[in-house]
Design a protein around this motif. Sequence first.
Motif, PDB file in Angstrom:
ATOM      1  N   SER A  65       0.993  -1.216   0.080  1.00  9.20           N
ATOM      2  CA  SER A  65      -0.166   0.161   0.145  1.00  9.20           C
ATOM      3  C   SER A  65       0.844   1.354   0.116  1.00  9.20           C
ATOM      4  O   SER A  65       2.210   0.927   0.309  1.00  9.20           O
ATOM      5  CB  SER A  65      -0.877  -0.038   1.179  1.00  9.20           C
ATOM      6  OG  SER A  65       0.050   0.163   2.427  1.00  9.20           O
ATOM      7  N   ALA A  66       0.365   2.264  -0.197  1.00 11.07           N
ATOM      8  CA  ALA A  66       1.206   3.597  -0.302  1.00 11.07           C
ATOM      9  C   ALA A  66       1.976   3.948   1.206  1.00 11.07           C
ATOM     10  O   ALA A  66       3.164   3.994   1.374  1.00 11.07           O
ATOM     11  CB  ALA A  66       0.480   4.849  -0.446  1.00 11.07           C
ATOM     12  N   GLU A  67       1.220   3.619   2.163  1.00 13.60           N
ATOM     13  CA  GLU A  67       1.728   3.645   3.680  1.00 13.60           C
ATOM     14  C   GLU A  67       2.908   2.671   3.819  1.00 13.60           C
ATOM     15  O   GLU A  67       3.887   2.857   4.309  1.00 13.60           O
ATOM     16  CB  GLU A  67       0.517   3.364   4.737  1.00 13.60           C
ATOM     17  CG  GLU A  67       0.973   3.364   6.254  1.00 13.60           C
ATOM     18  CD  GLU A  67       0.027   2.763   7.051  1.00 13.60           C
ATOM     19  OE1 GLU A  67      -1.140   1.923   6.369  1.00 13.60           O
ATOM     20  OE2 GLU A  67       0.004   2.969   8.103  1.00 13.60           O
ATOM     21  N   GLU A  68       2.711   1.589   3.149  1.00 16.30           N
ATOM     22  CA  GLU A  68       3.684   0.379   3.312  1.00 16.30           C
ATOM     23  C   GLU A  68       5.044   0.928   2.633  1.00 16.30           C
ATOM     24  O   GLU A  68       6.237   0.773   3.166  1.00 16.30           O
ATOM     25  CB  GLU A  68       3.383  -1.008   3.033  1.00 16.30           C
ATOM     26  CG  GLU A  68       2.368  -1.669   4.085  1.00 16.30           C
ATOM     27  CD  GLU A  68       1.601  -2.679   3.323  1.00 16.30           C
ATOM     28  OE1 GLU A  68       0.970  -3.656   4.170  1.00 16.30           O
ATOM     29  OE2 GLU A  68       1.531  -2.901   2.059  1.00 16.30           O
ATOM     30  N   LYS A 109      10.882   6.838   2.384  1.00 22.76           N
ATOM     31  CA  LYS A 109      10.684   8.185   1.448  1.00 22.76           C
ATOM     32  C   LYS A 109       9.152   8.408   1.234  1.00 22.76           C
ATOM     33  O   LYS A 109       8.366   7.381   1.050  1.00 22.76           O
ATOM     34  CB  LYS A 109      10.923   7.657  -0.051  1.00 22.76           C
ATOM     35  CG  LYS A 109      12.443   6.911   0.041  1.00 22.76           C
ATOM     36  CD  LYS A 109      13.689   7.865  -0.089  1.00 22.76           C
ATOM     37  CE  LYS A 109      14.877   6.932  -0.281  1.00 22.76           C
ATOM     38  NZ  LYS A 109      15.994   7.842   0.214  1.00 22.76           N
ATOM     39  N   LYS A 110       9.096   9.552   1.193  1.00 19.37           N
ATOM     40  CA  LYS A 110       7.443  10.030   1.180  1.00 19.37           C
ATOM     41  C   LYS A 110       7.115   9.719  -0.296  1.00 19.37           C
ATOM     42  O   LYS A 110       5.744   9.620  -0.424  1.00 19.37           O
ATOM     43  CB  LYS A 110       7.104  11.586   1.587  1.00 19.37           C
ATOM     44  CG  LYS A 110       6.701  11.561   3.089  1.00 19.37           C
ATOM     45  CD  LYS A 110       5.985  12.930   3.400  1.00 19.37           C
ATOM     46  CE  LYS A 110       4.815  12.753   4.089  1.00 19.37           C
ATOM     47  NZ  LYS A 110       4.281  11.454   4.783  1.00 19.37           N
ATOM     48  N   ASP A 111       7.680  10.373  -0.970  1.00 21.19           N
ATOM     49  CA  ASP A 111       7.499  10.531  -2.766  1.00 21.19           C
ATOM     50  C   ASP A 111       7.421   8.712  -3.048  1.00 21.19           C
ATOM     51  O   ASP A 111       8.475   8.105  -2.807  1.00 21.19           O
ATOM     52  CB  ASP A 111       8.643  11.225  -3.414  1.00 21.19           C
ATOM     53  CG  ASP A 111       8.223  11.115  -4.861  1.00 21.19           C
ATOM     54  OD1 ASP A 111       7.613  12.083  -5.128  1.00 21.19           O
ATOM     55  OD2 ASP A 111       8.749  10.268  -5.319  1.00 21.19           O
ATOM     56  N   LEU A 112       6.301   8.536  -3.769  1.00 22.67           N
ATOM     57  CA  LEU A 112       6.236   7.035  -3.953  1.00 22.67           C
ATOM     58  C   LEU A 112       7.416   6.588  -5.321  1.00 22.67           C
ATOM     59  O   LEU A 112       7.591   5.387  -5.384  1.00 22.67           O
ATOM     60  CB  LEU A 112       4.742   6.692  -4.393  1.00 22.67           C
ATOM     61  CG  LEU A 112       3.735   6.873  -3.485  1.00 22.67           C
ATOM     62  CD1 LEU A 112       2.270   6.325  -3.907  1.00 22.67           C
ATOM     63  CD2 LEU A 112       4.417   6.009  -2.174  1.00 22.67           C
ATOM     64  N   ASP A 149      12.072   3.618  -6.387  1.00 19.54           N
ATOM     65  CA  ASP A 149      13.635   3.337  -6.588  1.00 19.54           C
ATOM     66  C   ASP A 149      14.156   2.662  -5.724  1.00 19.54           C
ATOM     67  O   ASP A 149      15.200   1.723  -5.638  1.00 19.54           O
ATOM     68  CB  ASP A 149      14.366   4.724  -6.982  1.00 19.54           C
ATOM     69  CG  ASP A 149      13.500   5.531  -8.261  1.00 19.54           C
ATOM     70  OD1 ASP A 149      13.004   4.829  -8.882  1.00 19.54           O
ATOM     71  OD2 ASP A 149      13.754   6.597  -8.418  1.00 19.54           O
ATOM     72  N   TYR A 150      14.008   2.999  -4.292  1.00 19.64           N
ATOM     73  CA  TYR A 150      14.696   2.523  -3.003  1.00 19.64           C
ATOM     74  C   TYR A 150      14.512   0.900  -2.815  1.00 19.64           C
ATOM     75  O   TYR A 150      15.081   0.261  -2.735  1.00 19.64           O
ATOM     76  CB  TYR A 150      14.285   3.153  -1.691  1.00 19.64           C
ATOM     77  CG  TYR A 150      14.831   2.823  -0.613  1.00 19.64           C
ATOM     78  CD1 TYR A 150      16.002   3.113  -0.281  1.00 19.64           C
ATOM     79  CD2 TYR A 150      14.150   1.655   0.088  1.00 19.64           C
ATOM     80  CE1 TYR A 150      16.789   2.698   1.081  1.00 19.64           C
ATOM     81  CE2 TYR A 150      14.576   1.232   1.361  1.00 19.64           C
ATOM     82  CZ  TYR A 150      16.031   1.823   1.726  1.00 19.64           C
ATOM     83  OH  TYR A 150      16.556   1.251   3.057  1.00 19.64           O
ATOM     84  N   LEU A 151      13.098   0.721  -3.157  1.00 18.71           N
ATOM     85  CA  LEU A 151      12.875  -0.772  -3.015  1.00 18.71           C
ATOM     86  C   LEU A 151      13.170  -1.511  -4.064  1.00 18.71           C
ATOM     87  O   LEU A 151      13.811  -2.839  -3.849  1.00 18.71           O
ATOM     88  CB  LEU A 151      11.156  -0.855  -2.852  1.00 18.71           C
ATOM     89  CG  LEU A 151      10.715  -0.098  -1.569  1.00 18.71           C
ATOM     90  CD1 LEU A 151       9.196  -0.030  -1.891  1.00 18.71           C
ATOM     91  CD2 LEU A 151      10.777  -0.967  -0.303  1.00 18.71           C
TER      92      LEU A 151
END
Length: 314
Positions: free
Chosen positions: A193-196, A203-206, A211-213
Motif C-alpha cells: 500500500s502507499a503507507e507500506e 521516502k514520502k515520494d512514491l 527506486d529505493y525498494l
Amino acid sequence: MKKVYCVGELLIDFVAEKQGNDLSKASLFTKKAGGAPANVACAISKLGGKGSFIGCVGNDPFGNFLSRILEDINVDISLLQRSDMFTTLAFVSLAEDGERDFVFSRGADQELTYDISVKNLIENNMLHLGAATSFLGGTLENTYSRYFFDALTHNTFISFDPNYRGDLWKGNDDAFIKKCTPFIEKAHLCKFSAEEAQLLSGKKDLNEACDYLHEIGTRIITITLGGDGTLLSTKNGKQIIPSINIKPVDTTGAGDAFIGCLLYQISKLDDINSIYENYEALADMVKLANKAGAITTTNYGAIESLPTLKQLQA
Ligand code: ATP
C-alpha cells in the motif's frame, strides 16, 4: 497453469455490528473469515486458478467453519494444519471516519509447523507470502522463513505482501522494517500500500520509494492506491494504472483481490521470465487486477465479494 501456495494466517474476524469505534460498547458481532493470505488463495481459486493455502487453525468449530469456506471455493487445503490451540480471533469495531478499535486473541495461526513435502510442491510453482501475523513469533515465523528459503532454491516465483497492521506493531515499526527487508530483497514481486511503501523505504515520494525498494532487490513493485489505481514499477517503466469507476461499499479485501488476480494471470504464463521484460503486458494484467479489487469493494465482506472470471470479464 502454476499452483500458487499462499502462506500465513486464517482467522475469524468478529466485526462489531453497529458503527462506532468503541469495542467496550459493542454487543453484536458478525463472524467473518479473515486473513489476507487466505483471501489471496480464495481470489485465485475463484477466478479458476490453482490456489492453495498453508496455515493453521484450531481443532474447533471456528476452524471447521474456516476450512469449509476455503474448500467451497476450491482452495486446496491439504496443507492446512489443525492445532489444539483455539482458532485465532480478531475483534474489530469501525467508526464511520475509519477509526478502529481492535482486540486480537492470537491462537492457532502461530502454530504452523514446517512440512518438508512443501519443498517439492513449490518447485517450479509460485509462493505468496502475506506477512501480517507471520512476523509475530510462534513456530509460524520460523516456518514462514523456511518456505521462503526453500522457494529461493526451487525455482519458485515469490510474491510478498507485508500486510502492515498498525494495531499489531504499535511503535515497533523498526522491527517490522527489519523483518520485511530480506523478503523485499529476494521476492520477484512485491505488493505494497502507499503507507507500506513509504514506511519500508523511508521516502514520502512514491517514485523515490520505488527506486529505493528496487535497489533493495525486488524486480516488480505494485503500490495499490485505492480508487486511484495502482503504481506499477519495473526497470522498464513506472506508471499509475487507473482503476475503474465504482461506488465502494466496503474496501475490505480489495488489496487481496488485486494481488490474487495478478498472481492468477502470472500463473497462466508459459514463461514467467517474460514478465520482467514486457512492461505493457504486465500493465494489462494490473489493469485487470485493479478491476478485481474494485469489484470486491462493491459488496460487504472480503471472500464473498471476490469476483469470478465471468464477473471480471463482464
Ligand atoms: P487491503 O489492505 O484492504 O487489502 P489495499 O490498501 O492494499 O487493501 P486498495 O488500494 O484499497 O488495497 O485496493 C486495491 C486495488 O483495488 C486498488 O489498487 C484499485 O485498483 C482497486 N480499488 C480499491 N478501491 C477502489 C475504488 N474505490 N475504486 C476503484 N478501484 C478501487
